[in-house]
Design a protein around this motif. Structure first.
Motif, PDB file in Angstrom:
ATOM      1  N   LEU A 154       0.823  -1.202   0.000  1.00 22.87           N
ATOM      2  CA  LEU A 154       0.000   0.000   0.000  1.00 22.87           C
ATOM      3  C   LEU A 154       0.863   1.260   0.000  1.00 22.87           C
ATOM      4  O   LEU A 154       0.630   2.193  -0.781  1.00 22.87           O
ATOM      5  CB  LEU A 154      -0.947  -0.001   1.197  1.00 22.87           C
ATOM      6  CG  LEU A 154      -1.841   1.226   1.339  1.00 22.87           C
ATOM      7  CD1 LEU A 154      -2.804   1.323   0.169  1.00 22.87           C
ATOM      8  CD2 LEU A 154      -2.589   1.175   2.656  1.00 22.87           C
ATOM      9  N   ILE A 155       1.874   1.282   0.846  1.00 21.23           N
ATOM     10  CA  ILE A 155       2.755   2.451   0.928  1.00 21.23           C
ATOM     11  C   ILE A 155       3.523   2.634  -0.376  1.00 21.23           C
ATOM     12  O   ILE A 155       3.555   3.731  -0.945  1.00 21.23           O
ATOM     13  CB  ILE A 155       3.712   2.319   2.131  1.00 21.23           C
ATOM     14  CG1 ILE A 155       2.924   2.415   3.436  1.00 21.23           C
ATOM     15  CG2 ILE A 155       4.809   3.382   2.080  1.00 21.23           C
ATOM     16  CD1 ILE A 155       3.709   1.994   4.668  1.00 21.23           C
ATOM     17  N   CYS A 156       4.140   1.554  -0.861  1.00 18.46           N
ATOM     18  CA  CYS A 156       4.928   1.645  -2.100  1.00 18.46           C
ATOM     19  C   CYS A 156       4.033   1.971  -3.297  1.00 18.46           C
ATOM     20  O   CYS A 156       4.393   2.771  -4.157  1.00 18.46           O
ATOM     21  CB  CYS A 156       5.690   0.350  -2.344  1.00 18.46           C
ATOM     22  SG  CYS A 156       7.013   0.064  -1.154  1.00 18.46           S
ATOM     23  N   GLY A 157       2.865   1.338  -3.351  1.00 18.54           N
ATOM     24  CA  GLY A 157       1.933   1.607  -4.445  1.00 18.54           C
ATOM     25  C   GLY A 157       1.467   3.049  -4.462  1.00 18.54           C
ATOM     26  O   GLY A 157       1.333   3.651  -5.525  1.00 18.54           O
ATOM     27  N   THR A 158       1.238   3.609  -3.289  1.00 14.33           N
ATOM     28  CA  THR A 158       0.828   5.016  -3.206  1.00 14.33           C
ATOM     29  C   THR A 158       1.948   5.926  -3.694  1.00 14.33           C
ATOM     30  O   THR A 158       1.703   6.879  -4.435  1.00 14.33           O
ATOM     31  CB  THR A 158       0.434   5.378  -1.758  1.00 14.33           C
ATOM     32  OG1 THR A 158      -0.635   4.513  -1.355  1.00 14.33           O
ATOM     33  CG2 THR A 158      -0.003   6.821  -1.649  1.00 14.33           C
ATOM     34  N   TRP A 159       3.171   5.619  -3.296  1.00 16.24           N
ATOM     35  CA  TRP A 159       4.326   6.413  -3.725  1.00 16.24           C
ATOM     36  C   TRP A 159       4.472   6.350  -5.248  1.00 16.24           C
ATOM     37  O   TRP A 159       4.645   7.374  -5.907  1.00 16.24           O
ATOM     38  CB  TRP A 159       5.585   5.901  -3.054  1.00 16.24           C
ATOM     39  CG  TRP A 159       6.802   6.750  -3.236  1.00 16.24           C
ATOM     40  CD1 TRP A 159       7.039   7.678  -4.228  1.00 16.24           C
ATOM     41  CD2 TRP A 159       7.959   6.772  -2.421  1.00 16.24           C
ATOM     42  NE1 TRP A 159       8.261   8.244  -4.074  1.00 16.24           N
ATOM     43  CE2 TRP A 159       8.861   7.701  -2.967  1.00 16.24           C
ATOM     44  CE3 TRP A 159       8.328   6.070  -1.288  1.00 16.24           C
ATOM     45  CZ2 TRP A 159      10.101   7.955  -2.408  1.00 16.24           C
ATOM     46  CZ3 TRP A 159       9.571   6.334  -0.737  1.00 16.24           C
ATOM     47  CH2 TRP A 159      10.436   7.261  -1.291  1.00 16.24           C
ATOM     48  N   ILE A 160       4.376   5.143  -5.815  1.00 18.55           N
ATOM     49  CA  ILE A 160       4.483   4.987  -7.263  1.00 18.55           C
ATOM     50  C   ILE A 160       3.351   5.745  -7.954  1.00 18.55           C
ATOM     51  O   ILE A 160       3.571   6.436  -8.956  1.00 18.55           O
ATOM     52  CB  ILE A 160       4.461   3.493  -7.654  1.00 18.55           C
ATOM     53  CG1 ILE A 160       5.709   2.786  -7.142  1.00 18.55           C
ATOM     54  CG2 ILE A 160       4.332   3.325  -9.168  1.00 18.55           C
ATOM     55  CD1 ILE A 160       5.639   1.272  -7.216  1.00 18.55           C
ATOM     56  N   LEU A 161       2.148   5.652  -7.431  1.00 17.29           N
ATOM     57  CA  LEU A 161       1.002   6.349  -8.025  1.00 17.29           C
ATOM     58  C   LEU A 161       1.226   7.853  -8.060  1.00 17.29           C
ATOM     59  O   LEU A 161       1.009   8.507  -9.081  1.00 17.29           O
ATOM     60  CB  LEU A 161      -0.273   6.023  -7.243  1.00 17.29           C
ATOM     61  CG  LEU A 161      -1.529   6.771  -7.672  1.00 17.29           C
ATOM     62  CD1 LEU A 161      -1.955   6.353  -9.068  1.00 17.29           C
ATOM     63  CD2 LEU A 161      -2.652   6.531  -6.680  1.00 17.29           C
ATOM     64  N   VAL A 162       1.672   8.415  -6.956  1.00 16.11           N
ATOM     65  CA  VAL A 162       1.888   9.860  -6.895  1.00 16.11           C
ATOM     66  C   VAL A 162       3.012  10.273  -7.839  1.00 16.11           C
ATOM     67  O   VAL A 162       2.853  11.180  -8.661  1.00 16.11           O
ATOM     68  CB  VAL A 162       2.177  10.312  -5.441  1.00 16.11           C
ATOM     69  CG1 VAL A 162       2.647  11.750  -5.404  1.00 16.11           C
ATOM     70  CG2 VAL A 162       0.942  10.130  -4.574  1.00 16.11           C
ATOM     71  N   GLU A 163       4.164   9.596  -7.730  1.00 16.99           N
ATOM     72  CA  GLU A 163       5.330   9.957  -8.543  1.00 16.99           C
ATOM     73  C   GLU A 163       5.090   9.745 -10.031  1.00 16.99           C
ATOM     74  O   GLU A 163       5.356  10.610 -10.837  1.00 16.99           O
ATOM     75  CB  GLU A 163       6.556   9.143  -8.113  1.00 16.99           C
ATOM     76  CG  GLU A 163       7.196   9.615  -6.854  1.00 16.99           C
ATOM     77  CD  GLU A 163       8.378  10.542  -7.078  1.00 16.99           C
ATOM     78  OE1 GLU A 163       8.781  10.780  -8.226  1.00 16.99           O
ATOM     79  OE2 GLU A 163       8.905  11.018  -6.068  1.00 16.99           O
ATOM     80  N   CYS A 164       4.633   8.549 -10.389  1.00 17.44           N
ATOM     81  CA  CYS A 164       4.506   8.200 -11.805  1.00 17.44           C
ATOM     82  C   CYS A 164       3.175   8.630 -12.412  1.00 17.44           C
ATOM     83  O   CYS A 164       3.112   8.948 -13.600  1.00 17.44           O
ATOM     84  CB  CYS A 164       4.694   6.697 -11.995  1.00 17.44           C
ATOM     85  SG  CYS A 164       6.343   6.103 -11.602  1.00 17.44           S
ATOM     86  N   GLY A 165       2.146   8.635 -11.610  1.00 13.58           N
ATOM     87  CA  GLY A 165       0.825   8.926 -12.155  1.00 13.58           C
ATOM     88  C   GLY A 165       0.438  10.385 -12.156  1.00 13.58           C
ATOM     89  O   GLY A 165      -0.296  10.829 -13.035  1.00 13.58           O
ATOM     90  N   PHE A 166       0.918  11.150 -11.184  1.00 12.10           N
ATOM     91  CA  PHE A 166       0.439  12.521 -11.046  1.00 12.10           C
ATOM     92  C   PHE A 166       1.499  13.603 -11.258  1.00 12.10           C
ATOM     93  O   PHE A 166       1.157  14.721 -11.626  1.00 12.10           O
ATOM     94  CB  PHE A 166      -0.205  12.725  -9.667  1.00 12.10           C
ATOM     95  CG  PHE A 166      -1.421  11.866  -9.454  1.00 12.10           C
ATOM     96  CD1 PHE A 166      -2.498  11.926 -10.328  1.00 12.10           C
ATOM     97  CD2 PHE A 166      -1.488  10.979  -8.408  1.00 12.10           C
ATOM     98  CE1 PHE A 166      -3.615  11.129 -10.144  1.00 12.10           C
ATOM     99  CE2 PHE A 166      -2.601  10.178  -8.202  1.00 12.10           C
ATOM    100  CZ  PHE A 166      -3.670  10.252  -9.082  1.00 12.10           C
TER     101      PHE A 166
END
Length: 141
Positions: A114-126
């Motif tokens: 959850l933590i890593c996925g959120t970080w990836i989402l913010v960095e790569c997605g937004f």
């Protein structure tokens, strides 16, 4: 960039649009495949789904690596995907009751995912990529 380069090369850059299109298709295919496997092969779904997830892992990592490159970061940031991969593999397939017991290790993997996925989402997605050329290629227009 050809489809082969997009899906199997870890060099270059992709923008947010390509990243989002890939992820929408990726998760739609996974959900469809999982549903189909559970209907067609209910006794084997717990084996078929992890094998399928391993097959589609390389294209997912290749596109995510290119997105990290667009942000000016190394492919080493793909290590954030490790908890996600283990988290996906640990999901019990074919448990319609949802009563499967969760161990402490599975819980920790889920929290890390959850933590890593959120970080990836913010960095790569937004977040925007670098607006100039960088060591990984030219800017995305």
């Amino acid at each position: 960039m050809s489809i082969k380069q997009l899906l199997f090369s870890f060099e270059g850059r992709v923008g947010r649009k390509t990243y989002w299109i890939w992820n929408a298709l990726y998760y739609a295919v996974i959900v469809g495949f999982a549903a189909g496997a559970n209907v067609l092969f209910p006794a084997m779904a717990h084996i078929i789904l992890p094998v399928f997830l391993l097959i589609v892992l390389v294209p997912d990592l290749a596109i995510t690596a290119k997105r990290w490159h667009d942000r000016g970061k190394s492919s080493w940031w793909l290590l954030l995907n490790v908890p996600l991969v283990f988290g996906r593999m640990a999901v019990p397939a074919g448990d319609p009751t949802g009563l499967a017991q969760t161990s402490t290790i599975e819980m920790l993997i889920s929290v890390a995912a959850l933590i890593c996925g959120t970080w990836i989402l913010v960095e790569c997605g937004f977040m925007k990529g670098e607006v100039t050329s960088n060591q990984y290629g030219d800017e995305i227009k």
